[in-house]
Design an enzyme around this catalytic site. Structure first.
Site, PDB file in Angstrom:
ATOM      1  N   SER A 152       0.796  -1.379   0.130  1.00 36.94           N
ATOM      2  CA  SER A 152       0.050   0.033  -0.068  1.00 36.94           C
ATOM      3  C   SER A 152       0.723   1.315   0.154  1.00 36.94           C
ATOM      4  O   SER A 152       0.414   2.408  -0.879  1.00 36.94           O
ATOM      5  CB  SER A 152      -1.140  -0.190   1.209  1.00 36.94           C
ATOM      6  OG  SER A 152      -0.552   0.723   2.298  1.00 36.94           O
TER       7      SER A 152
ATOM      8  N   ALA B 129      -1.953   5.714   4.251  1.00 39.38           N
ATOM      9  CA  ALA B 129      -1.874   5.578   2.635  1.00 39.38           C
ATOM     10  C   ALA B 129      -3.216   5.849   2.293  1.00 39.38           C
ATOM     11  O   ALA B 129      -3.379   6.651   1.308  1.00 39.38           O
ATOM     12  CB  ALA B 129      -1.165   4.114   2.167  1.00 39.38           C
TER      13      ALA B 129
ATOM     14  N   ARG C 273      -2.642  -0.205  10.522  1.00 41.91           N
ATOM     15  CA  ARG C 273      -2.785  -1.668  10.891  1.00 41.91           C
ATOM     16  C   ARG C 273      -2.418  -2.151  12.217  1.00 41.91           C
ATOM     17  O   ARG C 273      -2.784  -2.753  12.677  1.00 41.91           O
ATOM     18  CB  ARG C 273      -1.787  -2.371   9.686  1.00 41.91           C
ATOM     19  CG  ARG C 273      -2.575  -2.525   8.526  1.00 41.91           C
ATOM     20  CD  ARG C 273      -2.422  -1.192   7.580  1.00 41.91           C
ATOM     21  NE  ARG C 273      -0.830  -0.638   7.573  1.00 41.91           N
ATOM     22  CZ  ARG C 273      -0.225  -0.898   6.669  1.00 41.91           C
ATOM     23  NH1 ARG C 273      -0.222  -1.739   5.699  1.00 41.91           N
ATOM     24  NH2 ARG C 273       1.282  -0.401   6.786  1.00 41.91           N
TER      25      ARG C 273
ATOM     26  N   LYS D 148       9.145   1.582   8.096  1.00 41.09           N
ATOM     27  CA  LYS D 148       9.111   1.749   9.549  1.00 41.09           C
ATOM     28  C   LYS D 148       9.248   0.515  10.375  1.00 41.09           C
ATOM     29  O   LYS D 148       8.077   0.084  10.854  1.00 41.09           O
ATOM     30  CB  LYS D 148       7.957   2.493   9.746  1.00 41.09           C
ATOM     31  CG  LYS D 148       7.862   3.926   9.151  1.00 41.09           C
ATOM     32  CD  LYS D 148       6.447   4.497   9.178  1.00 41.09           C
ATOM     33  CE  LYS D 148       6.214   5.829   8.672  1.00 41.09           C
ATOM     34  NZ  LYS D 148       4.895   6.484   8.856  1.00 41.09           N
TER      35      LYS D 148
ATOM     36  N   LYS E 148       6.409   4.655  16.905  1.00 42.68           N
ATOM     37  CA  LYS E 148       5.076   5.029  17.153  1.00 42.68           C
ATOM     38  C   LYS E 148       4.168   3.725  16.880  1.00 42.68           C
ATOM     39  O   LYS E 148       3.151   3.515  17.234  1.00 42.68           O
ATOM     40  CB  LYS E 148       4.797   6.307  16.354  1.00 42.68           C
ATOM     41  CG  LYS E 148       4.980   5.999  14.867  1.00 42.68           C
ATOM     42  CD  LYS E 148       3.799   5.274  14.073  1.00 42.68           C
ATOM     43  CE  LYS E 148       3.970   4.843  12.698  1.00 42.68           C
ATOM     44  NZ  LYS E 148       3.029   3.791  11.985  1.00 42.68           N
TER      45      LYS E 148
END
Ligand SMILES: NC(=O)C1=CN([C@@H]2O[C@H](COP(=O)(O)OP(=O)(O)OC[C@H]3O[C@@H](n4cnc5c(N)ncnc54)[C@H](O)[C@@H]3O)[C@@H](O)[C@H]2O)C=CC1
Ligand SMILES: O=C(CO)COP(=O)(O)O
Length: 309
Positions: free
Chosen positions: A14, A115, A229, A83, A165
């Site tokens: 994505s 996204a 997610r 990330k 994060k």
């Protein structure tokens, strides 16, 4: 705007597809490579200006090795948008790219960039971390009125914010799955930021960076949006699902699952206090139920509200 600039994007998930949409909007010629296309051919690297990696962390080492074998021109700027942390080596994606492609200028792209919102044409901002000449080139190529790009020479800090994060987003998803409310979630975000600064500074980042888009900014996005997610995984766990069930119900990569365990081990080794991350790791390993983990956090001894650095 930049009709003659060419970009190769690695990773067709994505984020890779969203970045492709953004670069095309800027008039760049975009080539895409995903593992379903088989070997990465030398021709894909011919005459490109940017090589953008939007791979999950588990894929970065293998692909970086393959790219290095093709000997990209030293003029090509590498942009890492991953990330996550590699479990076995505790390396970031930039660490890995640096190892295999030491001759490329390397920057990190990070920030509150869900996204699905960007693909709808909604505005967003992000930060490009790295050496000034390279970050300026990426700003000029990718930045626009709907994707506002800042630069920051603290590449390590920019990357660590986006990595950390994800863990706090899982914690906030658990909070919301348990129905514990906005006050508790706000406390998790704020104290999660303290953990991010503590570990991120230990890792070589600068404190101020974590209060920017890649730290606080991305915490706010992913800790409060069900589009994240990582938040979704936490939410399902809070709803009583097992980790395999939560992952099954979540479509796409949730880097925080692996990152929580890696960061927890790192913090233990270095004597750093990161209680929220420790509780996320305990829930993911099914050592504690989500409810027990939250209770454990609340029952810690009272202390002054210190913020590190
Ligand atoms: N989706 C988002 O909103 C954002 C994601 N990111 C980061 O971008 C990275 C990628 O995330 P998404 O695109 O969202 O993930 P995704 O789950 O949508 O897609 C991952 C892609 O990687 C491919 N892949 C998996 N293993 C591979 C391998 N060994 N070799 C080559 N390709 C492989 C998969 O086929 C898939 O196309 C993650 O680190 C994520 O944290 C960063 C900013 C925003
Ligand atoms: O990093 C992201 C937004 O900035 C995407 O978050 P998730 O990986 O949790 O979906």
């Amino acid at each position: 705007m930049h009709p003659h600039s060419s970009v190769l994007i690695l990773g067709l998930g994505s984020w890779g597809q969203t970045l492709s949409y953004l670069f095309r909007q800027q008039g760049c010629a975009v080539r895409l490579w995903g593992r379903s296309q088989g070997a990465l051919g030398k021709d894909l690297l011919d005459n490109i200006d940017l090589l953008v990696s939007a791979l999950p962390i588990k894929a970065v080492r293998d692909v970086a090795q393959r790219v290095a074998a093709l000997q990209p021109s030293p003029d090509v700027i590498l942009v890492s948008a991953t990330k996550g942390l590699e479990a076995e080596t505790v390396s970031t994606a930039a660490d890995i790219w640096q190892t295999y492609c030491p001759n490329q200028a390397l920057v990190v792209l990070s920030g509150p960039n869900l996204a699905a919102e960007i693909q709808q044409g909604l505005p967003a901002a992000a930060v490009v971390g790295g050496q000034a000449t390279a970050t300026k080139q990426v700003q000029d190529l990718l930045g626009s009125a709907t994707f506002r790009l800042y630069s920051n020479e603290d590449r390590r800090g920019v990357e660590m914010g986006g990595i950390f994060k994800n863990v706090i987003a899982i914690a906030c998803g658990v909070n919301d799955g348990l129905g514990l409310g906005v006050n508790a979630r706000s406390a998790l975000i704020t104290r999660g930021l303290v953990e991010m600064v503590r570990v991120g500074c230990h890792w070589g980042g600068e404190a101020a960076t974590f209060y920017g888009l890649s730290g606080l900014g991305d915490l706010l996005a992913t800790c409060t949006s069900s589009l994240s997610r990582n938040y979704q995984v936490g939410w399902h766990l809070g709803q009583g699902k097992s980790l395999p069930q939560a992952l099954e119900l979540t479509h796409g990569t949730a880097e925080g699952v692996n990152t929580a365990l890696v960061l927890y081990r790192y913090a233990q080794h270095h004597g750093l206090e990161i209680p929220i991350t420790a509780m996320v790791a305990a829930v993911l390993q099914e050592q504690l139920t989500p409810q027990a983990a939250l209770t454990h956090l609340l029952e810690r001894p009272f202390k002054p509200e210190t913020t590190p650095c």
